[in-house]
Write an enzyme that holds these catalytic residues in place. Sequence first.
Site, PDB file in Angstrom:
ATOM      1  N   ASP A   9       0.856  -1.193   0.000  1.00  0.00           N
ATOM      2  CA  ASP A   9       0.000   0.000   0.000  1.00  0.00           C
ATOM      3  C   ASP A   9       0.893   1.245   0.000  1.00  0.00           C
ATOM      4  O   ASP A   9       1.795   1.362   0.825  1.00  0.00           O
ATOM      5  CB  ASP A   9      -0.884  -0.022   1.257  1.00  0.00           C
ATOM      6  CG  ASP A   9      -1.892   1.113   1.277  1.00  0.00           C
ATOM      7  OD1 ASP A   9      -3.103   0.833   1.265  1.00  0.00           O
ATOM      8  OD2 ASP A   9      -1.469   2.284   1.322  1.00  0.00           O
ATOM      9  N   ASP A 107      -3.618   2.355  -5.350  1.00  0.00           N
ATOM     10  CA  ASP A 107      -2.343   2.349  -4.615  1.00  0.00           C
ATOM     11  C   ASP A 107      -2.131   1.099  -3.771  1.00  0.00           C
ATOM     12  O   ASP A 107      -1.246   1.075  -2.933  1.00  0.00           O
ATOM     13  CB  ASP A 107      -2.235   3.601  -3.737  1.00  0.00           C
ATOM     14  CG  ASP A 107      -2.847   3.442  -2.360  1.00  0.00           C
ATOM     15  OD1 ASP A 107      -3.909   2.787  -2.245  1.00  0.00           O
ATOM     16  OD2 ASP A 107      -2.251   3.949  -1.400  1.00  0.00           O
ATOM     17  N   GLU A 108      -2.903   0.064  -4.014  1.00  0.00           N
ATOM     18  CA  GLU A 108      -2.887  -1.046  -3.059  1.00  0.00           C
ATOM     19  C   GLU A 108      -3.164  -2.371  -3.765  1.00  0.00           C
ATOM     20  O   GLU A 108      -4.034  -2.447  -4.622  1.00  0.00           O
ATOM     21  CB  GLU A 108      -4.020  -0.725  -2.080  1.00  0.00           C
ATOM     22  CG  GLU A 108      -4.224  -1.619  -0.962  1.00  0.00           C
ATOM     23  CD  GLU A 108      -5.490  -1.200  -0.196  1.00  0.00           C
ATOM     24  OE1 GLU A 108      -5.841  -1.954   0.698  1.00  0.00           O
ATOM     25  OE2 GLU A 108      -6.129  -0.172  -0.504  1.00  0.00           O
TER      26      GLU A 108
HETATM   27  P1  TTP Z   1      -5.251   5.034   1.191  1.00  0.00           P
HETATM   28  O1  TTP Z   1      -4.217   3.992   0.914  1.00  0.00           O
HETATM   29  O2  TTP Z   1      -6.376   4.689   2.084  1.00  0.00           O
HETATM   30  O3  TTP Z   1      -4.567   6.325   1.815  1.00  0.00           O
HETATM   31  P2  TTP Z   1      -3.159   6.987   1.521  1.00  0.00           P
HETATM   32  O4  TTP Z   1      -2.349   6.193   0.571  1.00  0.00           O
HETATM   33  O5  TTP Z   1      -3.388   8.414   1.126  1.00  0.00           O
HETATM   34  O6  TTP Z   1      -2.482   6.990   2.947  1.00  0.00           O
HETATM   35  P3  TTP Z   1      -1.843   5.752   3.743  1.00  0.00           P
HETATM   36  O7  TTP Z   1      -0.390   6.084   3.845  1.00  0.00           O
HETATM   37  O8  TTP Z   1      -2.520   5.782   5.056  1.00  0.00           O
HETATM   38  O9  TTP Z   1      -2.123   4.526   2.947  1.00  0.00           O
HETATM   39  O10 TTP Z   1      -5.875   5.535  -0.159  1.00  0.00           O
HETATM   40  C1  TTP Z   1      -5.099   5.684  -1.327  1.00  0.00           C
HETATM   41  C2  TTP Z   1      -5.552   6.893  -2.112  1.00  0.00           C
HETATM   42  O11 TTP Z   1      -6.925   6.744  -2.462  1.00  0.00           O
HETATM   43  C3  TTP Z   1      -5.432   8.182  -1.347  1.00  0.00           C
HETATM   44  O12 TTP Z   1      -4.151   8.792  -1.481  1.00  0.00           O
HETATM   45  C4  TTP Z   1      -6.542   9.002  -1.931  1.00  0.00           C
HETATM   46  C5  TTP Z   1      -7.582   8.000  -2.397  1.00  0.00           C
HETATM   47  N1  TTP Z   1      -8.720   7.967  -1.473  1.00  0.00           N
HETATM   48  C6  TTP Z   1      -9.827   8.753  -1.758  1.00  0.00           C
HETATM   49  O13 TTP Z   1      -9.878   9.433  -2.781  1.00  0.00           O
HETATM   50  N2  TTP Z   1     -10.877   8.736  -0.881  1.00  0.00           N
HETATM   51  C7  TTP Z   1     -10.865   7.995   0.280  1.00  0.00           C
HETATM   52  O14 TTP Z   1     -11.826   8.044   1.048  1.00  0.00           O
HETATM   53  C8  TTP Z   1      -9.708   7.195   0.546  1.00  0.00           C
HETATM   54  C9  TTP Z   1      -9.649   6.363   1.819  1.00  0.00           C
HETATM   55  C10 TTP Z   1      -8.674   7.212  -0.348  1.00  0.00           C
HETATM   56 MG    MG Z   2      -2.126   4.094   0.771  1.00  0.00          MG
END
Ligand code: TTP
Ligand code: MG
Length: 403
Positions: A9, A107-108
């Site tokens: 992720d 991203d995951e």
């Molecule tokens: P995440 O992996 O949940 O968050 P992140 O990568 O920003 O932070 P972390 O380091 O905690 O993993 O989500 C990935 C991307 O998806 C995030 O950058 C933006 C998008 N996203 C949204 O647009 N809306 C949302 O509600 C979430 C949770 C994520």
């Molecule tokens: Mg993330």
Amino acid sequence: MTRIIAHVDMDQFYAAVEMRDHPHLQGKPVIIGSDPKQGQGRGVVSTASYAARKFGVRSGQPIRQAWQLCPQGVFLPVDMERYALASQQIHQVFQRFTPMVEALSLDEAFLDLTASQKLFGSGLEMAQQIKRGVFEATRLTCSAGLAENKFLAKTASDLRKPDGLVVVPTGGGREFLAPLAIGRLWGVGEHSEPVLRNLGINTIGDLDAYPLDALARHIGARAAQDFKALARAEDVRPVEGSVAAQSIGRENTFEEDSRHAPLLRSTLMELCEDVAHRLRREQKEAGRVTLKVRFTGFETHTRQALLKPGTAHGPDLLAQVRPMLDAFLQSDARKVRLLGVSASALKPLQAQVQLTLDEGSQQRRRLADVALDAVNARFGEGTLKPAALVGPKGIRHRTGFSK
Ligand code: TTP
Ligand code: MG
């Protein structure tokens, strides 16, 4: 057989892309989402940098609230094209290690690395290589979890963000989960968490120790059984990987940004030849080709063309992308930092041979390709090249290609 599953992720993904491309934002509270309109905006936060999270800003929060919590934040709109590009690059890295990749979002992803050990080493070594590969391809960090099932791997990847790597030893899942907050159990949400906490269940270990019958009376038999199984680290769900890659691409970043047309064109040809070679190696032909041009300053553009009939032949790809490159160079005076060519809409090779009008010449070209591939396979990549790629002396470019 014990599986080796990785969950990867990206860290603060959208915000990380923005900070990479605008280094003065590094470490600042960056908030990506809708326009806050001085606190009057509608819409929500997509993500916030870790600096902004310290103010309580979170994904999904109304953007107005983020504005109130963090008025000094740098608010930026969502630039999906750039995030999608980074996403494509990380997925290309994943595909180098296994075709069993289940993308959960941009991203995951889950990766089933069980069968990859022979090629790439232990799970830990692969996870380290993947993290390195992701960083080399994108200059972004990710966090990874490695375990024998999906639930453990995903839980693990979240524990040491950013740039974390957490390995759950085989057979050690139950012990690993026990001290974690009950909210980390899949399926425990806004509604069930208060119910469980009222029962004195604050950790996953508490739930593991709680009698099933009593639990079922409060949350229902089905949920009680599912939660208990997860608390015991039981999760047999497979990684739903696609068997084949969705696209085959290659990129070149120039050692120095360039507008030297012969260099750009010969690079483009080399990229096309390489992509075509990899298509043939995988017995595929492409129905679409995409050119990527990144100018000085990281602004990136792509153009696509359909290939009819499908092809696995370098000059066919080049015939589409070369005019696109020329058009970019005419309309934009900046130097080029990176060129990329990727083939998509992949089908099994041969599928359309009968449809080609000029079948004789098509066959000859295929034979030439086969000969070229065979010599390169025997004596090493690049032994034989189309004449035009042998190229003028004195032009050097780095082939720091992403695979
Ligand atoms: P995440 O992996 O949940 O968050 P992140 O990568 O920003 O932070 P972390 O380091 O905690 O993993 O989500 C990935 C991307 O998806 C995030 O950058 C933006 C998008 N996203 C949204 O647009 N809306 C949302 O509600 C979430 C949770 C994520
Ligand atoms: Mg993330």
